[in-house]
Each structure stands twice: as C-alpha cells, then as structure tokens.
Design an enzyme around this catalytic site. Structure first.
Site, PDB file in Angstrom:
ATOM      1  CG  MET A  30      -1.847  -1.284   1.110  1.00  0.00           C
ATOM      2  SD  MET A  30      -3.413  -0.832   2.225  1.00  0.00           S
ATOM      3  CE  MET A  30      -2.763  -0.453   3.706  1.00  0.00           C
ATOM      4  CB  ALA A  32       3.725   4.715   3.356  1.00  0.00           C
ATOM      5  CG  HIS A  34       8.530   0.296   5.977  1.00  0.00           C
ATOM      6  ND1 HIS A  34       8.895  -1.137   6.050  1.00  0.00           N
ATOM      7  CD2 HIS A  34       7.358   0.395   6.352  1.00  0.00           C
ATOM      8  CE1 HIS A  34       7.983  -1.575   6.449  1.00  0.00           C
ATOM      9  NE2 HIS A  34       6.637  -0.934   6.596  1.00  0.00           N
ATOM     10  CG  HIS A  37       7.105  -2.162   1.930  1.00  0.00           C
ATOM     11  ND1 HIS A  37       6.933  -1.230   2.899  1.00  0.00           N
ATOM     12  CD2 HIS A  37       5.872  -2.761   1.896  1.00  0.00           C
ATOM     13  CE1 HIS A  37       5.981  -0.930   3.364  1.00  0.00           C
ATOM     14  NE2 HIS A  37       5.045  -1.795   2.818  1.00  0.00           N
ATOM     15  CE  LYS A 149       3.071  -5.100  10.830  1.00  0.00           C
ATOM     16  NZ  LYS A 149       2.946  -3.560  10.397  1.00  0.00           N
ATOM     17  CG  ASP A 150       0.657  -7.163   8.029  1.00  0.00           C
ATOM     18  OD1 ASP A 150      -0.091  -6.246   8.733  1.00  0.00           O
ATOM     19  OD2 ASP A 150       1.418  -6.151   7.377  1.00  0.00           O
ATOM     20  CD  GLN A 153      -2.019  -8.427   4.476  1.00  0.00           C
ATOM     21  OE1 GLN A 153      -2.694  -7.688   4.485  1.00  0.00           O
ATOM     22  NE2 GLN A 153      -0.573  -8.227   4.343  1.00  0.00           N
ATOM     23  CG  LEU A 184      11.251  -1.614   9.804  1.00  0.00           C
ATOM     24  CD1 LEU A 184      12.004  -1.617   8.663  1.00  0.00           C
ATOM     25  CD2 LEU A 184      11.523  -0.499  10.866  1.00  0.00           C
ATOM     26  CB  SER A 186       3.236   2.326   6.282  1.00  0.00           C
ATOM     27  OG  SER A 186       3.847   1.316   5.403  1.00  0.00           O
TER      28      SER A 186
HETATM   29  O1  PAF Z   1       0.063  -5.589   3.363  1.00  0.00           O
HETATM   30  C1  PAF Z   1      -0.416  -4.747   2.784  1.00  0.00           C
HETATM   31  O2  PAF Z   1       0.289  -3.947   2.735  1.00  0.00           O
HETATM   32  C2  PAF Z   1      -1.964  -4.825   2.267  1.00  0.00           C
HETATM   33  O3  PAF Z   1      -2.643  -5.327   3.052  1.00  0.00           O
HETATM   34  C3  PAF Z   1      -1.883  -5.525   0.846  1.00  0.00           C
HETATM   35  C4  PAF Z   1      -1.496  -7.035   1.307  1.00  0.00           C
HETATM   36  C5  PAF Z   1      -0.927  -4.897  -0.079  1.00  0.00           C
HETATM   37  C6  PAF Z   1      -3.272  -5.616   0.485  1.00  0.00           C
HETATM   38  O4  PAF Z   1      -3.952  -4.449   0.249  1.00  0.00           O
END
Ligand code: PAF
Length: 280
Positions: A30, A32, A34, A37, A149-150, A153, A184, A186
C-alpha cells in the site's frame, strides 16, 4: 523500472517478461515503503525472475473510523526506493479501475480471518482477500511475497490461495525491525517521539512471553504478564494471543507450531506484532 497505471499495459509488460522466459514475482504493497518492503523485493529477486511491485491503498480494507484518508501516500519516494531495490515493474492502479461502478464481489475466508484482527477490524480481511485476489489475477505471478509482520493476513492469503487454486507460491518474509526491536510499519510515522520510545514495549513483551512459553511456563500467566507490561507502557491492548501458527486457532498444543500475536494502541496508532514460539 517501468511504471504502469493501466491494466492493458500491465498485461503487456508481464507478457513481455514471460516471452523472455522470466518467472514473475509480485510484492503487493500500500506504499509508504520502508526497509520491510525492500526486504520483500530482495527476497523476490532471483536470477530469471522479474519483480513486480504494486502500490494501491485499498479502501476496502479500512473500516469507517480507520486511517484511509490520512494513510501516507508518497509515490515519488516509493518509486525511488523500488528502483534502488531492483524492482522491474511498478503497478499503480487507480481506484476507479480497481473498483469501477457496480463492483459487487467480496472474498471472505472463514475461520482464519475471524478472530484477532478480524474481530477488531470487521471486514478488514475480506477487503484484503478481495484486493489480493484481484492483484493475483491482474499480474498472474508465479510467486507473491508478504511480510510476516501481518501474520494473520499471511495466513488468510495462504488459505485463500489453497482454497481457490490460485496455483502460485506464497512466501512469508521475516519481520524487519528497528535497532530497538520495533517492527517496521508504515504506521510508525504516526508516533511522536515519546510514543515511539514507549512502543518498544510491544516487541519486548512478546519476546519475554515467547521465551517463557517456549520453556514451558504457564501460557496464561505469560500472556497476562505481557498484557500488564503493555498497559504499564501506556498501550491500550486489543489482544495478546497464543495461536496455532497455521490455523490461528487458540490454545494450540505444544507439539504444534505456535505463534504469539499482539495488537495494541499507542494513542491513535494501532500497532501489531508477532513472534514464533521456539520450544527449548
Ligand atoms: O499488507 C499490505 O500492505 C496490504 O494489506 C496488501 C497485502 C498490499 C493488500 O492491500
């Protein structure tokens, strides 16, 4: 690095990669960006692989009282970081192209998306699953890279990919941390200096609890202690939970891979973190 904002241009660019015999790896973001990413792009970069990054601030994964409007947007800086990281293609879809008038589909992944952040942020994982499914269909990658970290998800996406036969590899990349241990994110830029200093309590509390649980101490006590450390540091705690690392089911037996997850708010900023339980 080529930048495309139109789906036909994206498909043409990916077709050109494939015509050269390349494998295609996707890093969905998404923006921003760091170092977390950058680590995803670096993990994706392999000989014979073209790396596609996407930047799309997905409105469907933000609740009505969340930070969609103020979510940081820094396209030029993000683009420079991706060039430096060695990304080959940047996919920047406009919101009207992702969700045109009449868009009506939502993907819900039962079970794994229901507790923890799914309970605290209703609809969030449906929004994530829906946009990630679209990105997979648009880019048609061989592999996609997501940060650990997520953690929930990542589990939701793995389940969706298995259930819907997406036929691509999902790679989880270890969390990148500041020197003091804060993961880290965003959203860390929302923290003022005082909040940032206090926020280190989150990885510390998780580390202490994970070591205690790993050596066989009572899990409930360890979770309670972690919660108290977070409260003492000024956090409002959403949850501290010990779960099965694959299904995210609570109270996993010690012979299963286990993960400790937490979400807590420092002022207006909601932070999440997680750590593996390594048995002694
Ligand atoms: O982790 C993220 O930045 C978002 O949830 C993703 C996977 C890009 C979906 O919008």
């Amino acid at each position: 690095m080529q930048t495309v904002r139109d789906l036909n241009d994206l498909r043409a660019a990916v077709a050109a990669f494939r015509a050269d015999g390349a494998r295609v790896a996707l890093v969905p973001t998404m923006g921003a960006l760091h170092a977390g990413h950058v680590a995803l792009v670096e993990a994706a970069k392999r000989p014979g692989t073209k790396v596609v990054a996407s930047i799309f601030v997905n409105p469907k994964q933000f609740g009505p009282n969340e930070d969609l409007a103020r979510y940081p947007r820094r396209e030029a800086a993000d683009s420079r970081m991706l060039v430096e990281a060695g990304c080959d293609l940047l996919w920047l879809p406009p919101v009207e192209a992702m969700y045109p008038e009449g868009f009506a589909t939502s993907i819900g992944v039962a079970g794994v998306s229901e507790g923890l952040d799914g309970a605290a942020r209703p609809g969030h994982f449906d929004g994530v699953a829906t946009v990630v499914a679209k990105l997979f269909n648009q880019v048609t990658p061989d592999a996609a890279y997501f940060g650990e970290k997520d953690f929930q998800q990542l589990a939701v996406i793995r389940r969706m990919v298995a259930d819907l036969d997406f036929g691509l590899e999902i790679v989880g990349v270890p969390t990148q941390r500041d020197d003091d241990g804060l993961a880290l994110s965003s959203r860390n830029i929302y923290l003022d200096d005082e909040q940032r200093a206090k926020a280190v309590a989150l990885p510390r509390a998780l580390g202490v609890a994970a070591r205690a649980i790993g050596r066989g101490d009572d899990a409930e006590t360890a979770l309670g202690d972690a919660q108290n450390s977070l409260l003492a540091a000024g956090f409002v705690v959403d949850y501290v939970a010990l779960v099965d690392a694959e299904t995210l089911a609570p109270a996993p037996p010690a012979d299963r891979p286990r993960r400790l997850l937490a979400a807590a708010r420092m002022g207006q900023t909601r932070l999440i973190d997680n750590i593996a339980i390594d048995a002694d």
